[in-house]
Design a protein around this motif. Sequence first.
Motif, PDB file in Angstrom:
ATOM      1  N   HIS A 227      19.662 -37.356  20.058  1.00  9.37           N
ATOM      2  CA  HIS A 227      18.626 -37.840  19.152  1.00  9.37           C
ATOM      3  C   HIS A 227      19.162 -38.163  17.772  1.00  9.37           C
ATOM      4  CE1 HIS A 227      15.272 -37.772  16.361  1.00  9.37           C
ATOM      5  NE2 HIS A 227      14.660 -38.394  17.344  1.00  9.37           N
ATOM      6  N   ASP A 228      20.142 -37.416  17.299  1.00  8.78           N
ATOM      7  CA  ASP A 228      20.646 -37.649  15.945  1.00  8.78           C
ATOM      8  C   ASP A 228      21.709 -38.737  15.886  1.00  8.78           C
ATOM      9  OD1 ASP A 228      22.612 -36.238  17.234  1.00  8.78           O
ATOM     10  OD2 ASP A 228      22.786 -34.666  15.718  1.00  8.78           O
TER      11      ASP A 228
ATOM     12  N   GLY B 282      15.026 -41.928  12.444  1.00 11.22           N
ATOM     13  CA  GLY B 282      13.972 -41.291  11.661  1.00 11.22           C
ATOM     14  C   GLY B 282      14.528 -40.695  10.379  1.00 11.22           C
TER      15      GLY B 282
ATOM     16  N   THR C 185      13.697 -37.047   7.530  1.00  5.11           N
ATOM     17  CA  THR C 185      12.996 -35.786   7.342  1.00  5.11           C
ATOM     18  C   THR C 185      11.495 -35.991   7.197  1.00  5.11           C
ATOM     19  OG1 THR C 185      14.957 -34.921   6.250  1.00  5.11           O
ATOM     20  CG2 THR C 185      12.921 -33.700   5.938  1.00  5.11           C
TER      21      THR C 185
ATOM     22  N   TRP D 238       9.918 -36.914  10.606  1.00  3.80           N
ATOM     23  CA  TRP D 238       9.834 -35.762  11.509  1.00  3.80           C
ATOM     24  C   TRP D 238       8.828 -34.740  11.019  1.00  3.80           C
ATOM     25  CZ3 TRP D 238      10.523 -35.554  16.276  1.00  3.80           C
ATOM     26  CH2 TRP D 238      11.402 -36.440  16.874  1.00  3.80           C
ATOM     27  N   ARG D 239       8.714 -34.591   9.722  1.00  2.00           N
ATOM     28  CA  ARG D 239       7.712 -33.665   9.186  1.00  2.00           C
ATOM     29  C   ARG D 239       6.317 -34.143   9.584  1.00  2.00           C
ATOM     30  NH1 ARG D 239       4.326 -32.485   5.104  1.00  2.00           N
ATOM     31  NH2 ARG D 239       4.436 -30.419   4.202  1.00  2.00           N
TER      32      ARG D 239
ATOM     33  N   GLU E 221       5.540 -36.098  12.090  1.00  2.00           N
ATOM     34  CA  GLU E 221       5.436 -35.984  13.547  1.00  2.00           C
ATOM     35  C   GLU E 221       5.064 -34.551  13.940  1.00  2.00           C
ATOM     36  OE1 GLU E 221       5.239 -37.978  16.737  1.00  2.00           O
ATOM     37  OE2 GLU E 221       6.022 -39.299  15.213  1.00  2.00           O
ATOM     38  N   LEU E 222       5.763 -33.575  13.368  1.00  2.00           N
ATOM     39  CA  LEU E 222       5.523 -32.177  13.727  1.00  2.00           C
ATOM     40  C   LEU E 222       4.215 -31.632  13.168  1.00  2.00           C
ATOM     41  CD1 LEU E 222       9.141 -30.778  13.365  1.00  2.00           C
ATOM     42  CD2 LEU E 222       7.917 -31.316  15.473  1.00  2.00           C
TER      43      LEU E 222
ATOM     44  N   SER F  81       1.189 -32.678  15.363  1.00  2.00           N
ATOM     45  CA  SER F  81       1.373 -32.554  16.807  1.00  2.00           C
ATOM     46  C   SER F  81       0.431 -31.527  17.427  1.00  2.00           C
ATOM     47  CB  SER F  81       2.824 -32.191  17.126  1.00  2.00           C
ATOM     48  OG  SER F  81       3.145 -30.943  16.595  1.00  2.00           O
TER      49      SER F  81
ATOM     50  N   VAL G   2      13.274 -36.200  23.512  1.00  2.00           N
ATOM     51  CA  VAL G   2      12.261 -36.878  22.716  1.00  2.00           C
ATOM     52  C   VAL G   2      11.973 -38.171  23.459  1.00  2.00           C
ATOM     53  CG1 VAL G   2      11.695 -37.958  20.506  1.00  2.00           C
ATOM     54  CG2 VAL G   2      13.163 -35.937  20.566  1.00  2.00           C
TER      55      VAL G   2
END
Length: 164
Positions: free
Chosen positions: A53-54, A64, A66, A69-70, A72-73, A76, A106
């Motif tokens: 993923h990275d 993406g 930070t 992803w913040r 997204e999480l 969720s 993912v």
Amino acid sequence: MNDTEQALNVIEAWQRGETARDAVITHLTALERDQGGVVTGVIATLTPHAPPHDQPQGTGEPRGGTLLWREELMNSRARTWTGPDAAGLLVGPTVLLLTDGRQGVVIGERDTRALSASVSASVMLLCQTIVMAQHALDERDVNDLRKQRVESTSTSMSEIEIIR
């Protein structure tokens, strides 16, 4: 066709644009709590073919960021499967994260990426935490409703007149 193959077919159909994302979510969440083996089978099948993923995309930029992803999480929903084949699912606004705590993927609309072992473990812990918190809230709500029912019944019963 077994349950794992069916789940993989639904995921692939979504990524080909043949079905909606909700079809994948519905299929996975319909699995019984003890069917984590289906999810671990999906992860095991997808992981060897998925780039990390990275890993940077063609532009040299990492996938993406930070903030992405913040978001997204924080937006969720979670589902877990228990037993010997424990697994977790995070449904974010744009991606689905599947993990068994050791490996994970993912799944996006166009691709699948593999999670590192440490991120997979963290995602599993996050799934379990979200589910436990929801169960605690549900239990508290049920207890509050039960208490209200008892109190309202007591009040109503005391208002009934005795026949003399």
